[in-house]
Write an enzyme that holds these catalytic residues in place. Structure first.
Site, PDB file in Angstrom:
ATOM      1  CE1 TYR A  33     -65.955  58.175 -57.212  1.00 27.36           C
ATOM      2  CE2 TYR A  33     -65.185  60.326 -57.910  1.00 27.36           C
ATOM      3  CZ  TYR A  33     -65.494  59.466 -57.149  1.00 27.36           C
ATOM      4  OH  TYR A  33     -64.939  59.533 -55.659  1.00 27.36           O
ATOM      5  CB  CYS A  34     -69.992  57.063 -57.045  1.00 22.62           C
ATOM      6  SG  CYS A  34     -70.351  55.494 -56.078  1.00 22.62           S
ATOM      7  NE  ARG A  66     -59.529  44.963 -47.401  1.00 25.68           N
ATOM      8  CZ  ARG A  66     -58.549  45.914 -46.614  1.00 25.68           C
ATOM      9  NH1 ARG A  66     -59.149  47.032 -46.116  1.00 25.68           N
ATOM     10  NH2 ARG A  66     -57.499  45.656 -46.498  1.00 25.68           N
ATOM     11  N   GLY A  74     -70.956  50.472 -50.113  1.00 26.20           N
ATOM     12  CA  GLY A  74     -71.281  51.593 -49.496  1.00 26.20           C
ATOM     13  C   GLY A  74     -69.968  52.205 -48.714  1.00 26.20           C
ATOM     14  CE  LYS A  96     -52.206  47.109 -47.751  1.00 26.47           C
ATOM     15  NZ  LYS A  96     -52.731  45.549 -48.273  1.00 26.47           N
ATOM     16  CB  CYS A 145     -58.321  35.365 -57.789  1.00 33.43           C
ATOM     17  SG  CYS A 145     -59.677  36.173 -57.083  1.00 33.43           S
ATOM     18  CB  CYS A 171     -65.410  36.869 -60.706  1.00 32.00           C
ATOM     19  SG  CYS A 171     -64.299  38.001 -61.759  1.00 32.00           S
ATOM     20  CG  ASP A 208     -60.449  87.701 -55.536  1.00 35.95           C
ATOM     21  OD1 ASP A 208     -60.480  88.792 -54.865  1.00 35.95           O
ATOM     22  OD2 ASP A 208     -60.712  86.456 -54.846  1.00 35.95           O
TER      23      ASP A 208
END
Length: 633
Positions: free
Chosen positions: A83-84, A120, A124, A212, A312, A326, A603
């Site tokens: 998905y990336c 933070r 990547g 988290k 925000c 943003c 199996d």
């Protein structure tokens, strides 16, 4: 075996000697001679933290003070999530155009001086940057910086976390979207589930609380695991954060894929009516909840359904040095270019202040955002946002009335013993079953769920009619893989035109009552038989040319495998469909997929019964090609 409470199992696992520090002390205790680490202090109201007037450069026209800075250390990642990014990766910015360590620290120093108190580090994958420990250590020296956090996929976390903690890392977010090891490997195209588990263990062992865990929830991918994630918080100091799927460039976002906060909350409250809401901190992006008696908590990041733009306080610097005010905005300003042009601190602040001053009151809303041009998330920061349609993975069929009923939980705790014991990986994926509104659990799995499609993959009780052709299908008096002298020969398709090819095949596995009941209740010792068979079918379709000697290699654009239990025959009905564009058909891929899925199911069940019959392996339909379409009605 009766299910054991998760808390009891987890306590036993965490007491086990295999998870101890070098002195042999339990992981929940510090090693002798080491101080107890109080990782996260209690947050205080945002506007009250700053005694002095807040920097005008970091205050926008709506009075929002931006005290939180996210810095991307790299565009690179050690996973290849479907998905990336594609398996071969994405075009990356040349190294010379990325921020150097000194430039990162220069900008961090400037922002902290102006009032930023939380940084933070993202990517990547930030933990593949060689000097990440040194960067954390130097950030720690900045006066006024209260919190240094990191968001990671967890692959390198267990190895680096002791050094990072010593350097000054104070908060950890770990991205994990599934508790099913086979699904994890399928999604990320790499092994590493056990390494992520080890990273979570190490964070708990070193005293981080809460740890988290970020989980992006997407319909048809992992919304069936909500309760499993929440159950982890009973015995572990985790903050499981369910994130609404957000649109970014290239991820083909649509409203149907998004599971809203209220829908997730309703699912949780059906299982835990006592779920209580916790007070919200100003500027927090999360709506936090707690189940009384549980160690951890659950949060929801509601960027789409209930935005938090009004409070925000976040800014972002990309790995190539652009400032984004943003996450969902497409406007950026290059701080790198100004730095390298020799801009003074005052000039940099004017550039930053102008960008912050242009920040809008709120983002454009989920539908407008999906039409905007913005960076792919991998080039902003690793938050595990989806960059493509959900990969083909197990999902639970709804019944014809589309009524979703709270699923029945079976032996989750016993599965988690293996899952959490030293980060070990269960032998087979865990996929919890659902009740579909009756006293008998019906288990239906599909590798892809189209909300507009008929939820029944096959109707095994209907009589089988003879094959019918919807187009020309001339008889042939010669085998195409044999030459005129009777020797095998591969068909030359080089001159045939490329057309869209689709084929569907099916198979039936007659299980018998004992094996059927164990599969229905997900009680096989080997694990979830339906999920294993479904993944085996997908893998087999991709490997058909290696299994069938004279088959051409086909670049499949889509594989879908569905399994449905038929209790009238004590059988599992399998349907496999394949799609590709090329000069040759994909019926062999569909047939191989259905057959191997049936073999995998055998199996998984052979220890229970050898009286299992594989039957009715057949082509259901094919379209495309010069010989016309075929449909078995």
């Amino acid at each position: 075996m009766a299910a054991q409470p998760v808390s009891r199992v987890v306590r036993r696992v965490l007491r086990a000697g295999v998870r101890s520090c070098s002195s042999g002390a339990p992981v929940t205790q510090p090693c002798p001679g080491e101080p107890v680490v109080e990782v996260l202090s209690r947050p205080r109201p945002f506007l009250g933290e700053h005694a002095a007037p807040f920097s005008a450069f970091l205050t926008d026209s709506f009075g929002r003070h931006h005290s939180y800075l996210r810095i991307s250390l790299t565009e690179r990642c050690n996973l290849r999530c479907q998905y990336c990014m594609p398996e071969e990766g994405v075009p990356l910015t040349p190294k010379a155009d990325l921020l150097t360590t000194e430039e990162i620290l220069t900008l961090a120093r400037l922002f902290v001086k102006e009032g930023v108190d939380k940084i933070r580090l993202t990517g990547g994958e930030p933990l593949i940057r060689p000097d990440v420990v040194d960067i954390v250590a130097q950030l720690r020296q900045l006066e006024g910086l209260r919190t240094i956090g990191i968001t990671t996929n967890g692959i390198n976390l267990a190895r680096l976390l002791p050094q990072l903690q010593k350097a000054g890392l104070s908060a950890i977010n770990i991205s994990l979207d599934t508790l099913v090891p086979a699904k994890f490997e399928f999604i990320v195209r790499r092994k590493g589930f056990h390494k992520v588990m080890e990273g979570i263990h190490k964070a708990i062992e070193l005293g981080y609380s809460p740890v988290k865990v970020n989980c992006v929830v997407m319909r048809g991918l992992n919304e069936d695991e909500l309760l499993d994630f929440v159950a982890l918080t009973e015995g572990l100091p985790l903050d499981v954060r369910f994130i609404e799927y957000m649109p970014f460039d290239g991820n083909k976002w649509n409203f149907k894929k998004m599971v809203s906060y209220k829908e997730m909350l309703d699912t949780l409250r059906q299982q835990w009516p006592e779920l209580e809401k916790l007070p919200e901190e100003e500027s927090s992006t999360a709506k936090a909840f707690k189940i009384p008696g549980f160690r951890g908590q659950v949060s929801f990041i509601t960027s789409m359904s209930e935005h938090f733009c009004g409070t925000c306080n976040r800014l972002r610097i990309t790995a190539d040095g652009n400032l984004k005010v943003c996450l969902f905005g497409n406007s950026e300003v290059s701080l790198r270019d100004h730095l390298r042009a020799g801009a003074s601190e005052e000039e940099l602040l004017r550039v930053i202040g102008a960008a912050v001053g242009r920040k809008k009151r709120q983002h454009a809303g989920m539908f407008n955002i999906s039409q905007m041009k913005n960076r792919p998330m991998i080039l902003i920061e690793l938050f595990l946002m989806r960059q493509d349609s959900p990969p083909a993975l197990p999902s639970t069929f709804r019944n014809s009335l589309r009524v979703q009923v709270l699923r029945h939980r079976v032996s989750f705790s016993s599965q988690m013993v293996t899952l959490w014991k030293g980060g070990g990986v269960p032998q087979a994926p865990l996929v919890a079953q659902r009740w579909l509104g009756s006293s008998l659990p019906q288990r239906h799995f599909s590798s892809h769920l189209d909300s507009d499609a008929n939820p029944k993959c096959l109707s095994p009780t209907e009589p089988q009619a003879p094959a019918a052709s919807s187009g020309p299908l001339p008889d042939s008096d010669q085998l195409t893989h044999v030459d005129t002298e009777g020797r095998m020969a591969m068909v030359d398709v080089g001159r045939k035109p490329d057309t869209e090819r689709v084929a569907v095949a099916s198979a039936v596995v007659l299980l018998g009552p004992v094996a059927f009941k164990l599969i229905q209740e997900n009680q096989l010792k080997k694990g979830d038989a339906l999920a294993v068979a479904q993944l085996a079918g997908i893998q087999a379709a991709k490997l058909t040319s290696q299994l069938i000697p004279l088959c051409h290699h086909v670049a499949l654009s889509h594989v879908q495998v569905q399994l449905e239990l038929d209790r009238t025959r004590h059988a599992a009905v399998i349907q496999a469909s394949c799609r590709a564009r090329g000069p040759t058909g994909v019926e062999m891929e569909a047939l191989t997929s259905a057959a191997v899925a049936a073999l995998a199911l055998y199996d998984m069940c052979k220890a229970v019964s050898r009286d299992i019959v594989l039957a009715e392996i057949k082509l259901v339909s094919k379209t495309g090609g010069q010989r016309g379409d075929f449909h078995r009605t």
